[in-house]
Design a protein around this motif. Structure first.
Motif, PDB file in Angstrom:
ATOM      1  N   ILE A   1       7.637  -9.195  10.707  1.00  0.00           N
ATOM      2  CA  ILE A   1       6.732  -8.372  11.690  1.00  0.00           C
ATOM      3  C   ILE A   1       8.012  -7.255  12.280  1.00  0.00           C
ATOM      4  O   ILE A   1       7.332  -6.187  12.043  1.00  0.00           O
ATOM      5  N   GLY A   2       9.011  -7.696  12.571  1.00  0.00           N
ATOM      6  CA  GLY A   2       9.880  -6.503  12.651  1.00  0.00           C
ATOM      7  C   GLY A   2      10.150  -5.477  11.366  1.00  0.00           C
ATOM      8  O   GLY A   2      10.293  -4.273  11.914  1.00  0.00           O
ATOM      9  N   GLY A   3      10.013  -6.177  10.492  1.00  0.00           N
ATOM     10  CA  GLY A   3      10.437  -5.149   9.281  1.00  0.00           C
ATOM     11  C   GLY A   3       9.318  -4.357   8.915  1.00  0.00           C
ATOM     12  O   GLY A   3       9.352  -3.140   8.628  1.00  0.00           O
ATOM     13  N   TYR A   4       8.091  -4.959   9.342  1.00  0.00           N
ATOM     14  CA  TYR A   4       6.979  -3.960   9.196  1.00  0.00           C
ATOM     15  C   TYR A   4       6.848  -2.834   9.960  1.00  0.00           C
ATOM     16  O   TYR A   4       6.562  -1.740   9.608  1.00  0.00           O
TER      17      TYR A   4
ATOM     18  N   GLU B   1       9.477  -1.464  11.276  1.00  0.00           N
ATOM     19  CA  GLU B   1      10.870  -0.625  11.665  1.00  0.00           C
ATOM     20  C   GLU B   1      10.707   0.743  11.495  1.00  0.00           C
ATOM     21  O   GLU B   1      11.435   1.420  12.435  1.00  0.00           O
ATOM     22  N   ASN B   2       9.759   1.436  10.908  1.00  0.00           N
ATOM     23  CA  ASN B   2       9.652   2.663  11.006  1.00  0.00           C
ATOM     24  C   ASN B   2       8.255   3.376  11.391  1.00  0.00           C
ATOM     25  O   ASN B   2       7.471   3.945  10.781  1.00  0.00           O
ATOM     26  N   HIS B   3       7.905   2.464  12.377  1.00  0.00           N
ATOM     27  CA  HIS B   3       6.714   2.793  12.978  1.00  0.00           C
ATOM     28  C   HIS B   3       6.916   3.042  14.467  1.00  0.00           C
ATOM     29  O   HIS B   3       7.750   2.755  14.976  1.00  0.00           O
ATOM     30  N   TYR B   4       5.791   3.531  15.219  1.00  0.00           N
ATOM     31  CA  TYR B   4       5.740   3.792  16.550  1.00  0.00           C
ATOM     32  C   TYR B   4       5.739   2.614  17.316  1.00  0.00           C
ATOM     33  O   TYR B   4       6.126   2.693  18.539  1.00  0.00           O
ATOM     34  N   CYS B   5       5.135   1.344  16.925  1.00  0.00           N
ATOM     35  CA  CYS B   5       5.100   0.236  17.497  1.00  0.00           C
ATOM     36  C   CYS B   5       6.414  -0.635  17.368  1.00  0.00           C
ATOM     37  O   CYS B   5       7.263  -0.319  16.447  1.00  0.00           O
ATOM     38  N   GLN B   6       7.046  -1.500  18.457  1.00  0.00           N
ATOM     39  CA  GLN B   6       8.082  -2.182  18.265  1.00  0.00           C
ATOM     40  C   GLN B   6       7.654  -3.793  18.681  1.00  0.00           C
ATOM     41  O   GLN B   6       6.808  -4.107  19.176  1.00  0.00           O
TER      42      GLN B   6
END
Length: 197
Positions: free
Chosen positions: A60-63, A65-70
């Protein structure tokens, strides 16, 4: 002057508490507050729970990683104020520590964790979780507006997925056993064989 609580026995376990009280607790037991009531958390999660949590967080964290969600993993305080109420610390009666959560609204994040409903919450069942506790959390996440809730059942090698509908009620999807795909993040797909292996 606020009094620091160093032993859980100093508290009335039938009392009603706020987040302001919670901030003064410095005892070793981990607790959550649900609508002002203290719920003792299970002892430190077992090896299987930690393996599943780690693998899920990695994916989930990898998904994101380059997203505005954390993505965040426990222990991480999520404060859920009552709807349409003041969000001052003394008015917050619910603080939970989900195993994993995803927050897309950066304004909900502060030095203490998250203030408001995460978009996605993942809870991993442990033998110590009671049916009452899980029912309370289901209701709490639903009424707080958590858009998607995953309940991981290691004994069944399955994940139950609940998605909030337009009426603010959870709709249960068929249990995920081979793979799981998020409804609110359609590109987030996880092979469950790799999680439960």
């Amino acid at each position: 002057m606020p009094v620091i609580i160093t032993d859980i026995d100093q508290l009335d376990l039938n009392g009603t508490y706020t987040y302001a009280d919670y901030l003064l607790w410095q005892f070793k037991e981990r607790v959550e507050l649900i609508k002002g009531k203290i719920f003792k958390m299970s002892p430190a999660p077992g090896t299987m729970h930690q393996k599943i949590s780690g693998k899920l967080h990695l994916r989930i964290g990898g998904y994101f990683e380059n997203h505005y969600c954390q993505a965040f993993s426990a222990p991480f305080d999520v404060r859920l104020p009552r709807k349409n109420r003041n969000v001052e610390d003394q008015k917050i009666y619910t603080v939970v520590q989900p195993d994993l959560c995803v927050i897309c609204d950066e304004s909900k994040l502060d030095d203490h964790g998250c203030l408001g409903a995460p978009d996605l919450i993942v809870e991993i069942l442990s033998p110590g979780n009671s049916k009452i506790e899980m029912h309370n959390k289901f209701e709490l996440y639903q009424e707080s507006g958590v858009r998607e809730y995953w309940l991981v059942e290691p004994s069944q090698n399955a994940v139950l997925v609940y998605v909030l509908n337009d009426e603010g009620k959870y709709v249960g999807l068929p249990p995920a056993v081979e793979s799981i795909q998020s409804s609110i993040f359609p590109d987030l797909k996880i092979d469950l064989n790799r999680i439960f292996n």
